[in-house]
Design an enzyme around this catalytic site. Structure first.
Site, PDB file in Angstrom:
ATOM      1  N   ASP A  80       0.864  -1.181   0.000  1.00  0.00           N
ATOM      2  CA  ASP A  80       0.000   0.000   0.000  1.00  0.00           C
ATOM      3  C   ASP A  80       0.902   1.234   0.000  1.00  0.00           C
ATOM      4  O   ASP A  80       1.733   1.393   0.914  1.00  0.00           O
ATOM      5  CB  ASP A  80      -0.872  -0.029   1.271  1.00  0.00           C
ATOM      6  CG  ASP A  80      -1.976   1.019   1.237  1.00  0.00           C
ATOM      7  OD1 ASP A  80      -1.757   2.115   0.666  1.00  0.00           O
ATOM      8  OD2 ASP A  80      -3.043   0.758   1.811  1.00  0.00           O
ATOM      9  N   LYS A 140      10.450   8.848  -2.305  1.00  0.00           N
ATOM     10  CA  LYS A 140      11.387   8.657  -1.191  1.00  0.00           C
ATOM     11  C   LYS A 140      11.972   7.236  -1.175  1.00  0.00           C
ATOM     12  O   LYS A 140      13.162   7.054  -0.957  1.00  0.00           O
ATOM     13  CB  LYS A 140      10.650   8.942   0.124  1.00  0.00           C
ATOM     14  CG  LYS A 140      11.559   9.396   1.239  1.00  0.00           C
ATOM     15  CD  LYS A 140      10.750   9.971   2.377  1.00  0.00           C
ATOM     16  CE  LYS A 140      11.461   9.799   3.696  1.00  0.00           C
ATOM     17  NZ  LYS A 140      12.758  10.482   3.765  1.00  0.00           N
ATOM     18  N   SER A 158      -1.002  11.887 -13.350  1.00  0.00           N
ATOM     19  CA  SER A 158      -1.865  12.868 -12.699  1.00  0.00           C
ATOM     20  C   SER A 158      -3.202  12.921 -13.446  1.00  0.00           C
ATOM     21  O   SER A 158      -3.717  11.897 -13.896  1.00  0.00           O
ATOM     22  CB  SER A 158      -1.133  14.213 -12.705  1.00  0.00           C
ATOM     23  OG  SER A 158      -1.866  15.194 -12.034  1.00  0.00           O
ATOM     24  N   LYS A 176      -4.346  15.553  -7.106  1.00  0.00           N
ATOM     25  CA  LYS A 176      -3.522  15.590  -8.315  1.00  0.00           C
ATOM     26  C   LYS A 176      -2.735  16.908  -8.401  1.00  0.00           C
ATOM     27  O   LYS A 176      -1.637  16.937  -8.965  1.00  0.00           O
ATOM     28  CB  LYS A 176      -4.387  15.387  -9.558  1.00  0.00           C
ATOM     29  CG  LYS A 176      -5.045  13.999  -9.640  1.00  0.00           C
ATOM     30  CD  LYS A 176      -4.033  12.863  -9.644  1.00  0.00           C
ATOM     31  CE  LYS A 176      -4.687  11.542 -10.060  1.00  0.00           C
ATOM     32  NZ  LYS A 176      -3.753  10.399  -9.991  1.00  0.00           N
ATOM     33  N   ILE A 205      -9.384   8.186 -20.974  1.00  0.00           N
ATOM     34  CA  ILE A 205      -8.748   7.118 -21.740  1.00  0.00           C
ATOM     35  C   ILE A 205      -9.733   5.952 -21.843  1.00  0.00           C
ATOM     36  O   ILE A 205     -10.198   5.441 -20.807  1.00  0.00           O
ATOM     37  CB  ILE A 205      -7.430   6.650 -21.057  1.00  0.00           C
ATOM     38  CG1 ILE A 205      -6.464   7.840 -20.845  1.00  0.00           C
ATOM     39  CG2 ILE A 205      -6.771   5.541 -21.862  1.00  0.00           C
ATOM     40  CD1 ILE A 205      -5.973   8.529 -22.094  1.00  0.00           C
TER      41      ILE A 205
HETATM   42  C1  HXC Z   1     -18.425   8.179  -1.029  1.00  0.00           C
HETATM   43  C2  HXC Z   1     -16.714   6.755  -0.424  1.00  0.00           C
HETATM   44  C3  HXC Z   1     -16.850   6.025  -1.640  1.00  0.00           C
HETATM   45  C4  HXC Z   1     -17.867   6.457  -2.558  1.00  0.00           C
HETATM   46  C5  HXC Z   1     -15.271   5.120  -0.482  1.00  0.00           C
HETATM   47  N1  HXC Z   1     -15.723   6.153   0.240  1.00  0.00           N
HETATM   48  N2  HXC Z   1     -15.946   5.019  -1.638  1.00  0.00           N
HETATM   49  N3  HXC Z   1     -17.474   7.811  -0.124  1.00  0.00           N
HETATM   50  N4  HXC Z   1     -18.612   7.529  -2.210  1.00  0.00           N
HETATM   51  N5  HXC Z   1     -18.071   5.840  -3.715  1.00  0.00           N
HETATM   52  C6  HXC Z   1     -15.272   6.559   1.568  1.00  0.00           C
HETATM   53  C7  HXC Z   1     -15.551   5.486   2.597  1.00  0.00           C
HETATM   54  O1  HXC Z   1     -16.898   5.532   3.046  1.00  0.00           O
HETATM   55  C8  HXC Z   1     -14.575   5.878   3.694  1.00  0.00           C
HETATM   56  O2  HXC Z   1     -15.015   6.967   4.443  1.00  0.00           O
HETATM   57  C9  HXC Z   1     -13.372   6.365   2.911  1.00  0.00           C
HETATM   58  O3  HXC Z   1     -13.858   6.721   1.593  1.00  0.00           O
HETATM   59  C10 HXC Z   1     -12.324   5.310   2.747  1.00  0.00           C
HETATM   60  O4  HXC Z   1     -12.909   4.172   2.162  1.00  0.00           O
HETATM   61  P1  HXC Z   1     -12.292   2.714   2.346  1.00  0.00           P
HETATM   62  O5  HXC Z   1     -13.023   1.796   1.455  1.00  0.00           O
HETATM   63  O6  HXC Z   1     -12.183   2.373   3.791  1.00  0.00           O
HETATM   64  O7  HXC Z   1     -10.798   2.977   1.855  1.00  0.00           O
HETATM   65  P2  HXC Z   1      -9.784   2.027   1.166  1.00  0.00           P
HETATM   66  O8  HXC Z   1     -10.117   0.594   1.378  1.00  0.00           O
HETATM   67  O9  HXC Z   1      -8.478   2.491   1.584  1.00  0.00           O
HETATM   68  O10 HXC Z   1     -10.009   2.298  -0.408  1.00  0.00           O
HETATM   69  C11 HXC Z   1      -9.560   3.484  -1.018  1.00  0.00           C
HETATM   70  C12 HXC Z   1     -10.564   3.968  -2.029  1.00  0.00           C
HETATM   71  C13 HXC Z   1     -10.958   2.873  -3.023  1.00  0.00           C
HETATM   72  C14 HXC Z   1      -9.936   5.167  -2.771  1.00  0.00           C
HETATM   73  C15 HXC Z   1     -11.818   4.432  -1.306  1.00  0.00           C
HETATM   74  O11 HXC Z   1     -11.891   3.358  -3.970  1.00  0.00           O
HETATM   75  C16 HXC Z   1      -9.762   2.308  -3.720  1.00  0.00           C
HETATM   76  O12 HXC Z   1      -9.097   1.436  -3.193  1.00  0.00           O
HETATM   77  N6  HXC Z   1      -9.438   2.725  -4.910  1.00  0.00           N
HETATM   78  C17 HXC Z   1      -8.256   2.236  -5.673  1.00  0.00           C
HETATM   79  C18 HXC Z   1      -8.649   1.917  -7.033  1.00  0.00           C
HETATM   80  C19 HXC Z   1      -9.141   3.117  -7.757  1.00  0.00           C
HETATM   81  O13 HXC Z   1      -9.865   3.934  -7.226  1.00  0.00           O
HETATM   82  N7  HXC Z   1      -8.784   3.197  -8.990  1.00  0.00           N
HETATM   83  C20 HXC Z   1      -9.308   4.250  -9.847  1.00  0.00           C
HETATM   84  C21 HXC Z   1      -8.246   5.101 -10.199  1.00  0.00           C
HETATM   85  S1  HXC Z   1      -8.784   5.941 -11.628  1.00  0.00           S
HETATM   86  P3  HXC Z   1     -15.738   6.798   5.897  1.00  0.00           P
HETATM   87  O14 HXC Z   1     -16.039   8.192   6.321  1.00  0.00           O
HETATM   88  O15 HXC Z   1     -16.959   5.976   5.646  1.00  0.00           O
HETATM   89  O16 HXC Z   1     -14.736   6.106   6.780  1.00  0.00           O
HETATM   90  C22 HXC Z   1      -8.222   7.416 -11.536  1.00  0.00           C
HETATM   91  C23 HXC Z   1      -8.353   8.147 -12.832  1.00  0.00           C
HETATM   92  C24 HXC Z   1      -9.109   9.380 -12.680  1.00  0.00           C
HETATM   93  O17 HXC Z   1      -7.743   7.874 -10.569  1.00  0.00           O
HETATM   94  C25 HXC Z   1      -9.142  10.109 -13.987  1.00  0.00           C
HETATM   95  C26 HXC Z   1     -10.217   9.611 -14.904  1.00  0.00           C
HETATM   96  C27 HXC Z   1     -10.343  10.425 -16.189  1.00  0.00           C
END
Ligand code: HXC
Length: 271
Positions: A80, A140, A158, A176, A205
């Protein structure tokens, strides 16, 4: 073997371009980063990709290794980017097993679409921690190895959201902006020691998780028509930009943000 047209690489590059180079990639199992890595491996590099999911990361590493006979690709799951120790252990293992680190792609990101009033503090913090703190940790952890390389290069993935702001993406936009800022600071601080530090800012994309989350299939065509280049981006567009920046041809580009978005953000800003 000649470099032929493929889904992830234009046929303009030279076989063996990255022979003996090693790339360390966070978020390497994701669509964009896995294709960037695949392109580099196809052109001779060996790679280490890290991610949180053990299965997904190991599977992606195996798949990337098929890009070139004899390629060495390590997949390290359970890593992580929010945890400095696990990232440091992964970077050290990469250097130990593959002989160093020449290139870094800081690609790990978190994203979900949510209105600000429904966004908890922890939701905002989670994305900031993955994108911004994770990027800091990635630099780092790899820097001691990069500084031993004859061609130390970093690319950060980004976005373009923060140039204009983006509804439902207050957390990602803020994160970002921080990534772009870290990249600039690294360029200034480590440029004198040979490091180049540049950002690729992809637009929408096609066939990625990010685009699928942000663009419903109904609006995709409509949106694509508004992009100055007239289409969504492809993973190959991003992979080609990556190859350019890591190649000798990109050696004098430092501290820059390169949007790979067909001009989309300018249209957004101008509308
Ligand atoms: C509102 C949300 C949410 C949602 C999570 N949370 N999903 N709130 N709507 N859809 C909240 C949770 O309720 C929690 O807050 C907090 O975020 C953390 O959630 P966890 O599930 O405990 O965190 P974690 O397991 O660490 O997961 C991190 C994550 C997850 C970011 C939330 O989505 C993830 O692992 N993502 C990695 C994969 C990913 O997202 N890839 C996409 C990248 S694409 P509370 O208050 O309830 O504790 C990208 C491109 C963008 O970045 C550009 C596109 C053009």
């Amino acid at each position: 073997m000649p470099v032929t047209e493929s889904k992830y690489l234009s046929p303009v590059w030279r076989d063996g371009l990255f022979k003996d180079r090693v790339v360390f990639v966070t978020g390497g199992a994701g669509t964009i980063c896995s294709m960037q890595t695949r392109a580099l491996v196809r052109l001779g590099a060996n790679a280490c990709i890290v991610g949180r999911s053990e299965d997904k990361t190991v599977e992606a590493a195996k798949d990337i290794a098929t890009a070139r006979p004899g390629a060495r690709v390590i997949g390290i799951g359970g890593c992580d980017v929010r945890q400095m120790e696990s990232l440091q252990a992964a970077a050290d293992r990469c250097a130990r097993e593959l002989g160093g680190i020449d290139f870094v792609i800081a690609g790990a990101a978190g994203n979900f679409v949510v209105p600000l009033e429904a966004m908890s503090s922890n939701a905002f913090k989670s994305v900031m921690d993955i994108d911004a703190l994770g990027t800091f940790h990635t630099v780092k952890a790899t820097l001691p190895h990069l500084l031993l390389s004859p061609t130390p290069r970093i690319i950060y993935i980004s976005a373009t959201f923060h140039y204009t702001g983006m509804p439902m993406q207050a957390h990602v936009s803020a994160a970002k902006a921080a990534v772009d800022s870290i990249a600039a600071s690294v360029a200034l601080e480590y440029g004198p020691r040979g490091v180049t530090s540049n950002v690729i800012a992809p637009g929408a994309i096609e066939e990625t998780e990010g685009a699928a989350r942000l663009l419903s299939s109904e609006v995709t065509k409509e949106y694509a028509a508004t992009i100055p280049s007239g289409r969504l981006g492809t993973v190959r567009d991003v992979a080609d930009a990556t190859v350019f920046l890591f190649s000798e041809a990109g050696a004098y580009i430092n501290g820059q943000v390169i949007p790979v978005d067909g001009g989309a953000w300018r249209r957004q800003a101008g509308s």
